[in-house]
Design a protein around this motif. Structure first.
Motif, mmCIF file in Angstrom:
data_model
loop_
_atom_site.group_PDB
_atom_site.id
_atom_site.type_symbol
_atom_site.label_atom_id
_atom_site.label_comp_id
_atom_site.label_asym_id
_atom_site.label_seq_id
_atom_site.Cartn_x
_atom_site.Cartn_y
_atom_site.Cartn_z
ATOM 1 N N UNK A 7 -33.989 27.978 -76.963
ATOM 2 C CA UNK A 7 -34.253 28.772 -75.764
ATOM 3 C C UNK A 7 -35.048 30.031 -76.066
ATOM 4 N N UNK A 8 -35.343 30.245 -77.354
ATOM 5 C CA UNK A 8 -36.020 31.500 -77.667
ATOM 6 C C UNK A 8 -37.533 31.328 -77.696
ATOM 7 N N UNK A 9 -38.010 30.431 -76.867
ATOM 8 C CA UNK A 9 -39.437 30.140 -76.910
ATOM 9 C C UNK A 9 -40.197 30.788 -75.778
ATOM 10 N N UNK A 10 -39.722 31.882 -75.309
ATOM 11 C CA UNK A 10 -40.487 32.563 -74.273
ATOM 12 C C UNK A 10 -41.795 33.061 -74.862
ATOM 13 N N UNK A 11 -42.834 32.836 -74.145
ATOM 14 C CA UNK A 11 -44.147 33.107 -74.702
ATOM 15 C C UNK A 11 -44.789 34.240 -73.924
ATOM 16 N N UNK A 12 -45.474 35.069 -74.655
ATOM 17 C CA UNK A 12 -46.122 36.210 -74.012
ATOM 18 C C UNK A 12 -47.359 35.754 -73.243
ATOM 19 N N UNK A 13 -47.684 36.513 -72.229
ATOM 20 C CA UNK A 13 -48.921 36.266 -71.491
ATOM 21 C C UNK A 13 -50.094 36.355 -72.466
ATOM 22 N N UNK A 14 -50.982 35.393 -72.377
ATOM 23 C CA UNK A 14 -52.153 35.415 -73.245
ATOM 24 C C UNK A 14 -52.011 34.544 -74.470
ATOM 25 N N UNK A 15 -50.804 34.055 -74.712
ATOM 26 C CA UNK A 15 -50.569 33.245 -75.903
ATOM 27 C C UNK A 15 -50.582 31.772 -75.494
ATOM 28 N N UNK A 16 -51.117 30.898 -76.357
ATOM 29 C CA UNK A 16 -51.169 29.480 -76.007
ATOM 30 C C UNK A 16 -49.779 28.865 -76.114
ATOM 31 N N UNK A 714 -45.193 29.306 -69.296
ATOM 32 C CA UNK A 714 -44.856 29.275 -70.710
ATOM 33 C C UNK A 714 -43.409 28.985 -71.027
ATOM 34 N N UNK A 715 -42.622 28.685 -70.011
ATOM 35 C CA UNK A 715 -41.212 28.434 -70.298
ATOM 36 C C UNK A 715 -41.028 26.991 -70.736
ATOM 37 N N UNK A 716 -40.068 26.732 -71.621
ATOM 38 C CA UNK A 716 -39.850 25.346 -72.057
ATOM 39 C C UNK A 716 -39.204 24.536 -70.925
ATOM 40 N N UNK A 717 -39.944 23.622 -70.360
ATOM 41 C CA UNK A 717 -39.443 22.873 -69.206
ATOM 42 C C UNK A 717 -39.271 21.401 -69.534
ATOM 43 N N UNK A 718 -40.330 20.784 -70.054
ATOM 44 C CA UNK A 718 -40.240 19.374 -70.434
ATOM 45 C C UNK A 718 -39.931 19.329 -71.926
ATOM 46 N N UNK A 719 -38.699 19.037 -72.260
ATOM 47 C CA UNK A 719 -38.279 19.143 -73.658
ATOM 48 C C UNK A 719 -38.332 17.791 -74.369
ATOM 49 N N UNK A 720 -38.510 17.893 -75.672
ATOM 50 C CA UNK A 720 -38.528 16.690 -76.505
ATOM 51 C C UNK A 720 -37.535 16.858 -77.627
ATOM 52 N N UNK A 721 -37.127 15.756 -78.176
ATOM 53 C CA UNK A 721 -36.298 15.806 -79.360
ATOM 54 C C UNK A 721 -36.759 14.679 -80.282
ATOM 55 N N UNK A 722 -36.183 14.596 -81.448
ATOM 56 C CA UNK A 722 -36.607 13.557 -82.380
ATOM 57 C C UNK A 722 -35.426 12.646 -82.681
ATOM 58 N N UNK A 738 -21.433 33.535 -66.272
ATOM 59 C CA UNK A 738 -21.941 33.564 -64.911
ATOM 60 C C UNK A 738 -21.305 34.720 -64.156
ATOM 61 N N UNK A 739 -22.089 35.285 -63.257
ATOM 62 C CA UNK A 739 -21.585 36.383 -62.439
ATOM 63 C C UNK A 739 -21.047 35.879 -61.110
ATOM 64 N N UNK A 965 -33.081 21.799 -66.705
ATOM 65 C CA UNK A 965 -34.299 22.594 -66.782
ATOM 66 C C UNK A 965 -33.982 24.053 -66.429
ATOM 67 N N UNK A 966 -34.457 24.969 -67.262
ATOM 68 C CA UNK A 966 -34.266 26.413 -67.067
ATOM 69 C C UNK A 966 -32.788 26.784 -66.876
ATOM 70 N N UNK A 967 -31.965 26.145 -67.688
ATOM 71 C CA UNK A 967 -30.528 26.373 -67.619
ATOM 72 C C UNK A 967 -30.199 27.846 -67.856
ATOM 73 N N UNK A 968 -31.053 28.479 -68.700
ATOM 74 C CA UNK A 968 -30.778 29.858 -69.091
ATOM 75 C C UNK A 968 -30.858 30.828 -67.915
ATOM 76 N N UNK A 969 -31.410 30.382 -66.801
ATOM 77 C CA UNK A 969 -31.455 31.268 -65.628
ATOM 78 C C UNK A 969 -30.117 31.300 -64.901
ATOM 79 N N UNK A 970 -29.203 30.426 -65.303
ATOM 80 C CA UNK A 970 -27.880 30.433 -64.680
ATOM 81 C C UNK A 970 -27.846 29.768 -63.323
ATOM 82 N N UNK A 971 -28.790 28.861 -63.077
ATOM 83 C CA UNK A 971 -28.836 28.230 -61.758
ATOM 84 C C UNK A 971 -27.887 27.046 -61.637
ATOM 85 N N UNK A 972 -27.369 26.572 -62.745
ATOM 86 C CA UNK A 972 -26.430 25.444 -62.786
ATOM 87 C C UNK A 972 -26.890 24.250 -61.951
#
Lengths: 988, 191
Positions: A7-16, A714-722, A738-739, A965-972
């Motif tokens: 989940x620590x893959x937040x990407x800055x604006x301007x970064x590929x 830039x958020x990780x939405x479509x995830x892959x695993x091996x 959760x609040x 998807x985007x579980x970290x936003x707490x939307x459940x």
């Protein structure tokens, strides 16, 4: 390379980003998306003194006051039938089994009929071939039934006539033909109906000068010719992708359009479950196809190089098999190591591997046959004993017919299910030939490019109005029955043929007699024919024991000579190669196929699974080529060959082979109806050429593509695993804080799991959702303004280098959050969470602030910018009374100013609950299937009750690959996805 | 004096606004709607005097969302055997003779954005009269209930053993909520 689940893959604006949707995103990094793509109204304009808003606020009170006095509801009537029947109860849907007539694949269907109208197509789960799935085209055929362009009755010389007149005149012509010594020819598409084929055989007996020519716009006849040479049968094999551990495709889009995609997608998904066996799929192709986007290893190869790839593989396999005689020649421009590995994998799984090719070249098909034969796949994954009968076109016979027409040797020409005036490579020559025919009779349902030149049009029924049968694969039969009385004064082609051959039986009687004579004796279960017929009609499908002796003849094709021919052809192609010449690859698009459904607005607005372009075709060029020629997306280019020249906009397609330009067929119809007329460009004239030149025209034509409608920022939405990661011990997931206070829970908790590994991107679900939920068509201009209304979309993410990226298809709809961000911003409580976990949108309460859509992190809410049912600017289907007949009466049609989104097919939930109540039983897992789930041929979508730990959806929610998807936003969210896994090509 | 005028003005304005608000709240409510039907079919005679079960004619109510107006063939199940003739029965026979459907005027109309299912209610044991009023006493059918959402919810809350009024609601919040028998979710009816 790919986006992992951390989940620590937040990407800055301007970064590929690691995975990307557009080349702009990949090259210049992320940019904040414009919130209002069309700009804000009034932006940059001086505010006029008296605005529309002032006027409205002044008028408001007086209108309300005046309206109150005259408030009176219009009188509504309830008109019952004169005689009741227990078959037709208003408000109760019936399902009838039939066979799809959308293409010659002839899938088995169940058609939902409500109040006498077919309103929804579903797959027939009893079919052993196709399962319960369908394709996008099949889903959309129900709308073609209510197409306003269909002829209301027969035409003679362009003027309405009666059937008696037509019968008399055609009869005269047939009699005249017999005396004239000129031929009578039936030119048809592939006919999978055995009873119709017998009827045609009868015609041959009655009229000695009668011939039947089969013509498919996109022909498979090289394959049939190769099989005739190699196995002694001019057929197309029946493939078993589910029995293959290694699949090698060479320019065969078997998950998208090739031969029988519904069946193949089902088999493919079965062989690629990471939890069980996981087949390796290698695809060699020029343009990125649906199949290529699913491959584990995809190798871009120019069409002229494909033969060399096949020969190079043959050389390696033959060496392993100890067979000598493969001609020497230069290797293709593909990494030799890769070919070694593919050959190694094929050899390791011999007997359980499969090589398929869609290349229309007999030598190539012979080499592919040799590959399968050396690998021992004949009889296991390649079945020639019970072959496929889904394509029977004969290009040589067609060419001969056109010559004969020009020589005046054809007297009467009957045209069924074909449109050579549009899709023949030299359509002008065909139409000129038609002028020399004494009488041309078309069975087309409309005035099209060909039928408009015919002397008589005898419109055939839509397949939902007609009796019929089909044998898509030998000994696998499927019945078709009418689910609605003919809407117009049309007549089945078979009835016309019977009438004109002097028979007084109808087709229904003929069909029954055919089944009584030919099928009934081959079965043992039913004691008498009526029981057999009723049972077959109810089930829709019958599988019988093979009629002939089993066994496949051994392969005896001259493969070495074929390989030699390929090597020689390639040598010549290389010698003739010029830097300013590009290869052109024509393909059938998933939505429009060969173009026969061009007037279907659902299909026109279906985003292409790869580029997401709607309403039109384009020239797909590689990013390298675009850079070299200075092309940008939407630049109109001119593709020129000796015979033809066409101008169409450019789409820059990652993964496209560098020197190849792909163009979709099926567009550019000149006479088809309002929706499809002049949409895109007709590419059939390029069918005979391979090399084209490309010039910029300087014009621009902006593509209506949905690919970049919503940025994932830039958020990780479509995830892959091996696979390795899956086999490692699982870390205990930490519970997110959760609040929110817990909500009172209902009896059920509806949820869904979508397997991105099974999803091929075929888009059947998109059209299924549109049909089920009365989703309007908005047109090209509105799509460009990001206003497409589809509740369900399939996002296509790329990862890796632009030359050959990996793809993920992610079906996305409302994920039904437990803590929904849309809910907290709605000022009128129009969207709330139900006790059963549904995020419910109440249309009559919505005032259209669009706050919810802005606050939705998944971008799944759709706003009605217009009243699509009453606005003549949106004259697609919902605007006309005929087109509205397709609407589902259980789902309200939304009006202007209202937000809408996926409801998880709440009407189906209610229906299933009510059915359980009527049956006095509890709801069982699997009782409720959402429209998208029902349509999916690969069973990628599973809906169920998450409170029931045994339900399939619950089980999938516990799967190792499951994530939200985007579980970290707490939307459940209650809808989650299963991560994509790829099978790496192991090195030997 | 001036104050009195102002007070009277405010009162009149208040009353006027109240009247308009009340009128507005009644928009679309057609309680008491009793149109003249093409045939003066008396429910009082059929359902009341002869005690024909509602579901004999409105048989679809068991299986469909629509209760259904019976086809003429259902009427003729009895009327082909009955000797009694009136001017109204003549109208029926004439329609049957001509195979012409009868255009009944629909009385209970719900807006398009509401999904209502008769079978769900019939199978749950809700009596027809609960919504349609004493139909067996009506010569000409009139809409007995307001058919508003509040009216629906009153019953749904009752069936769900949920409190209808504010006081009850706050009391109920203290006690445990039983499993609701009738849906209270928006999506039970709106989709």
């Amino acid at each position: 390379m790919s986006c992992k689940s951390s989940k620590d893959e937040f990407i800055q604006i301007g970064e590929a980003p690691a995975s990307w949707k557009s080349l702009a995103e990949l090259r210049s990094g992320l940019r904040p998306t414009a919130e209002f793509p069309g700009g804000l109204p009034g932006e940059g304009q001086a505010r006029p003194a008296n605005t529309r808003r002032d006027f409205l606020s002044l008028m408001g009170f007086s209108l309300a006051a005046a309206g109150l006095a005259g408030c009176r509801a219009p009188v509504q009537y309830a008109v019952p039938t004169v005689a009741g029947t227990d078959q037709l109860i208003p408000g109760v849907a019936n399902f009838y089994a039939t066979t799809c007539g959308g293409c010659p694949s002839s899938c088995s269907l169940l058609v939902k009929q409500r109040d006498g109208r077919p309103i929804k197509i579903e797959g027939n789960a009893q079919s052993t071939l196709f399962g319960g799935g369908t394709c996008a085209t099949g889903q959309a055929t129900v709308l073609s039934l209510y197409d306003g362009e269909r002829l209301r009755g027969p035409l003679w010389k362009g003027k309405p006539a009666t059937w008696q007149e037509i019968d008399q005149r055609v009869g005269e012509s047939l009699r005249a033909a017999q005396g004239s010594g000129r031929a009578i020819v039936l030119l048809s598409g592939t006919i999978t109906s055995p009873s119709t084929r017998e009827m045609i055989a009868e015609w041959r007996k009655r009229y000695p000068n009668f011939r039947h020519v089969v013509y498919d716009a996109v022909s498979y006849d090289a394959m049939r010719a190769a099989n005739l040479e190699g196995f002694g049968r001019a057929v197309i094999p029946h493939y078993a992708f589910d029995g293959a551990r290694v699949i090698v495709g060479m320019e065969a889009d078997f998950l998208g359009t090739w031969l029988s995609p519904v069946e193949f997608a089902r088999q493919y998904a079965q062989s690629r479950r990471p939890e069980r066996g996981f087949a390796l799929h290698v695809q060699f192709e020029s343009g990125l196809s649906v199949t290529g986007s699913n491959a584990d290893v995809r190798v871009p190869v120019a069409p002229s190089e494909l033969g060399a790839v096949a020969v190079a593989l043959l050389r390696r396999i033959a060496a392993k098999a100890g067979v000598a005689g493969v001609p020497e020649g230069p290797e293709p421009a593909v990494e030799a190591r890769k070919l070694d590995d593919v050959a190694e994998q094929l050899w390791r799984h011999r007997g359980a591997s499969l090589v398929v090719s869609g290349v229309q070249d007999q030598s190539m098909q012979l080499v592919v046959n040799a590959l399968n034969a050396f690998l021992g796949n004949i009889g296991t994954t390649v079945d020639l004993a019970l072959p496929s009968l889904q394509r029977a076109g004969d290009g040589q016979a067609m060419a001969a017919l056109v010559d004969q027409m020009h020589r005046g040797e054809i007297h009467t020409l009957l045209l069924h299910g074909v449109n050579p005036g549009y899709d023949y490579v030299d359509s002008a020559r065909f139409l000129a030939g038609m002028e020399k025919v004494a009488l041309a009779v078309s069975f087309s349902d409309r005035r099209d490019e060909t039928s408009s030149r015919a002397g008589a049009i005898c419109p055939d029924h839509h397949f939902l109005e007609a009796w019929g049968d089909a044998e898509p694969v030998e000994s696998h039969f499927s019945l078709a029955q009418p689910v609605i009385a003919p809407l117009f004064d049309t007549r089945a082609m078979q009835d016309s043929l019977l009438n004109w051959s002097g028979s007084d039986t109808g087709y229904y009687t003929w069909l029954r007699e055919y089944w009584r004579k030919n099928l009934f004796p081959r079965q043992k279960e039913a004691p008498d024919f009526d029981a057999f017929w009723d049972r077959s009609l109810e089930a829709g499908v019958v599988t019988l024991a093979p009629a002939g002796p089993p066994g496949t003849p051994p392969f005896h094709g001259a493969w070495a000579a074929a390989a030699g021919a390929i090597v020689e052809a390639r040598r010549q192609a290389l010698a003739a190669r010029r830097d300013d010449r590009y290869e052109v690859k024509l393909y059938e698009s998933v939505a429009l196929r060969d173009g026969r459904h061009a007037n279907n607005p659902w299909l026109q607005e279906l985003p292409d699974p790869i580029t997401k372009v709607t309403w039109g075709n384009f020239a797909a060029v590689s990013p390298q080529l675009a850079r070299k020629l200075g092309l940008t997306e939407g630049d109109v280019v001119s593709l020129r060959a000796a015979q033809a020249q066409l101008q169409l906009p450019v789409a820059i397609q990652p993964g496209q082979e560098g020197r190849t330009i792909s163009v979709a067929l099926g567009y550019g119809r000149k006479l088809v109806g309002k929706a499809g007329q002049d949409v895109g460009v007709n590419a059939y004239p390029l069918m005979a050429t391979r090399d084209v030149t490309l010039q910029k025209t300087g014009r621009r034509d902006e593509l209506a593509s949905t690919q970049t409608h919503f940025s994932m920022e830039g958020r990780p939405i479509a995830l892959e695993t091996t696979l390795e990661e899956l086999h490692q011990p699982e870390e205990a997931p930490e519970a997110a804080a959760t609040l929110w206070a817990a909500r009172p829970e209902g009896e059920h908790s509806w949820g869904m799991a979508i397997d991105m590994n099974a999803c091929t991107g075929c888009s059947a679900c998109v059209i299924a959702c549109q049909a089920e939920n009365n989703v309007p068509v908005v047109g090209k201009d509105q799509v460009r303004r990001t206003r497409i209304m589809h509740w369900m979309r399939i996002d296509h993410y790329y990862s890796g280098a632009e030359e050959n990226p990996a793809s993920v298809h992610q079906p996305m709809m409302c994920v039904h959050c437990g803590n929904a961000p849309c809910e907290t911003v709605c000022p009128v409580l129009a969207t709330t969470t139900s006790s059963e976990g549904l995020n419910q949108q109440v249309y009559n309460r919505c005032i259209g602030t669009r706050y919810c859509a802005n606050n939705c992190p998944y971008k799944v809410r759709r706003f009605n910018f217009y009243n699509y049912t009453q606005n003549p600017d949106f004259d697609f289907n919902m605007e006309s009374p005929l087109g509205r007949m397709v609407l589902n009466p259980d789902v309200v049609v939304r009006s202007r100013g209202v937000m809408e989104k996926c409801s998880l097919c709440v009407q189906r939930i209610q229906w299933a609950k009510n059915s359980a109540l009527q049956g006095k039983r509890e709801l069982a897992d699997g009782d409720i299937r959402t429209a998208c789930q029902q349509a999916c041929p690969s069973e990628a979508i599973v809906f169920g009750d998450l409170k029931n730990p045994a339900s399939r959806a619950s089980q999938l929610h516990r799967n190792r690959r499951f994530y939200r998807v985007l579980e970290e936003l707490g939307t459940r969210p209650n809808v989650g996805h299963l991560k994509k896994v790829r099978n790496p090509l192991e090195t030997a | 004096m001036r104050l009195r005028f102002i007070a009277a003005g405010i009162l009149a304005l208040g009353l006027g606004t109240g009247l308009v608000a009340w009128q507005l709240s009644r928009v679309g409510i057609h309680q008491g709607y009793a149109p003249v039907q093409p045939i003066a079919f008396p429910h009082k005679v059929h359902a009341g005097d002869y005690k024909i079960p509602c579901l004999y004619c409105h048989y679809a109510a068991r299986t469909s969302r629509h209760a259904g107006i019976p086809p003429e063939s259902v009427c003729m199940n009895c009327h082909s055997l009955l000797e009694k003739q009136t001017a109204e029965i003549e109208k029926l026979l004439e329609a049957v003779e001509q195979r012409r459907p009868i255009r009944w005027i629909k009385i209970h109309n719900l807006p398009d954005f509401v999904y209502f299912n008769h079978s769900q209610h019939v199978l749950s044991g809700v009596a027809c009269q609960r919504c349609h009023g004493p139909i067996e006493q009506m010569d000409r059918v009139a809409q007995a209930s307001p058919l508003t959402m509040g009216w629906c919810l009153d019953c749904h809350r009752e069936e769900a053993h949920l409190a209808a009024t504010g006081v009850e609601r706050s009391l109920a919040a203290l006690t445990q909520r039983p499993k609701p028998a009738a849906g209270l979710d928006c999506a039970s009816c709106h989709y």
